[in-house]
Motif scaffolding. Structure first.
Motif, PDB file in Angstrom:
ATOM      1  N   THR A  61       0.661  -1.329  -0.216  1.00 19.94           N
ATOM      2  CA  THR A  61       0.224  -0.096   0.210  1.00 19.94           C
ATOM      3  C   THR A  61       0.629   1.327   0.081  1.00 19.94           C
ATOM      4  OG1 THR A  61      -1.776  -1.626   1.142  1.00 19.94           O
ATOM      5  CG2 THR A  61      -2.094   1.448   1.196  1.00 19.94           C
ATOM      6  N   HIS A  62       1.975   1.236   1.382  1.00 21.47           N
ATOM      7  CA  HIS A  62       2.611   2.477   1.232  1.00 21.47           C
ATOM      8  C   HIS A  62       3.768   3.099  -0.893  1.00 21.47           C
ATOM      9  CE1 HIS A  62       1.546   2.129   5.459  1.00 21.47           C
ATOM     10  NE2 HIS A  62       2.730   2.279   5.291  1.00 21.47           N
ATOM     11  N   ASN A  64       2.394   1.591  -3.519  1.00 21.02           N
ATOM     12  CA  ASN A  64       1.933   1.471  -4.834  1.00 21.02           C
ATOM     13  C   ASN A  64       1.308   3.396  -4.150  1.00 21.02           C
ATOM     14  OD1 ASN A  64       2.146  -0.063  -5.664  1.00 21.02           O
ATOM     15  ND2 ASN A  64       0.383  -1.013  -5.267  1.00 21.02           N
ATOM     16  N   ASN A  65       0.837   4.208  -2.774  1.00 21.16           N
ATOM     17  CA  ASN A  65       0.318   5.070  -2.908  1.00 21.16           C
ATOM     18  C   ASN A  65       1.296   6.419  -3.262  1.00 21.16           C
ATOM     19  OD1 ASN A  65      -2.243   4.411  -1.968  1.00 21.16           O
ATOM     20  ND2 ASN A  65      -1.901   4.323   0.013  1.00 21.16           N
ATOM     21  N   THR A  66       2.928   5.587  -2.692  1.00 21.85           N
ATOM     22  CA  THR A  66       3.358   7.491  -3.409  1.00 21.85           C
ATOM     23  C   THR A  66       4.115   7.253  -4.300  1.00 21.85           C
ATOM     24  OG1 THR A  66       5.080   6.365  -1.216  1.00 21.85           O
ATOM     25  CG2 THR A  66       6.079   7.552  -3.505  1.00 21.85           C
ATOM     26  N   ARG A  68       0.971   6.842  -6.933  1.00 21.37           N
ATOM     27  CA  ARG A  68      -0.238   7.749  -6.605  1.00 21.37           C
ATOM     28  C   ARG A  68      -0.345   8.703  -6.649  1.00 21.37           C
ATOM     29  NH1 ARG A  68      -2.014   2.276  -5.343  1.00 21.37           N
ATOM     30  NH2 ARG A  68      -2.943   1.289  -6.984  1.00 21.37           N
ATOM     31  N   TYR A  69       0.482   9.153  -5.487  1.00 24.26           N
ATOM     32  CA  TYR A  69       0.709  10.539  -4.516  1.00 24.26           C
ATOM     33  C   TYR A  69       1.734  11.563  -5.510  1.00 24.26           C
ATOM     34  CZ  TYR A  69       2.421  14.544  -2.121  1.00 24.26           C
ATOM     35  OH  TYR A  69       3.269  15.647  -1.589  1.00 24.26           O
TER      36      TYR A  69
END
Length: 177
Positions: A61-62, A64-66, A68-69
């Motif tokens: 999650t961390h 992938n979210n990085t 996406r951000y």
């Protein structure tokens, strides 16, 4: 007439020089802004990873979210020392990358043929004990996915610490034009 021609040439050259310096300065400021953004993103990611060290599944999650951000990033690795998570085996490195379609995908990387903990982006923060940039390097992989063969990269690498002990590395990657 020759005198005026020389004066005009000097004046034009001075203006061109000023414009060139301004263009170079502006480009330098844009590059600095990008690098500063990547470093800030890495600091935030490092906080989340350290907070969730006992939850290895959260690393997907961390990572992938990085991506996406921060759309400037090409890829992100959150990688740990061999056997850090005994239940995950010798290799535990979450590698996320952005496909040409914009989709963020990931895989768990590392095996006898790809020992990520020997890579420069893993070794530098381990050796230095602090966040750092790599020199540019070629990131061609033996893979059929063209989105993974990005060519030249530069990576910002942050050590992952459990207390004062190095347990892994975060790598945020930018593709060089």
């Amino acid at each position: 007439s020759l005198y005026l021609s020389r004066i005009w040439r000097v004046a034009i050259r001075n203006e061109v020089d000023k414009d060139a310096v301004q263009i170079i300065d502006n480009a330098g400021y844009r590059v600095d802004d990008i690098l500063d953004d990547v470093e800030r993103t890495a600091n935030v990611l490092s906080w989340f990873v350290t907070r969730d060290l006992q939850k290895p599944g959260f690393m997907v999650t961390h990572s992938n979210n990085t991506l996406r951000y921060d759309s400037k990033l090409n890829s992100c690795s959150i990688s740990f020392e061999p056997w850090y998570y005994p239940s995950k085996g010798e290799f535990y490195s979450i590698f996320s990358w952005r496909k040409s379609s914009g989709e963020v995908v990931w895989e768990q990387e590392g095996d006898a043929d790809y020992r990520y903990f020997d890579k420069i982006w893993y070794q530098l923060p381990k050796q230095r004990g602090e966040a750092c940039w790599t020199d540019p390097y070629n990131d061609v992989v033996a893979n059929d996915d063209p989105d993974m063969n990005t060519g030249m990269l530069v990576s910002y690498c942050v050590p992952i610490l459990d207390g004062d002990t190095f347990v892994g590395s975060i790598s945020l990657d930018l593709t060089l034009p």
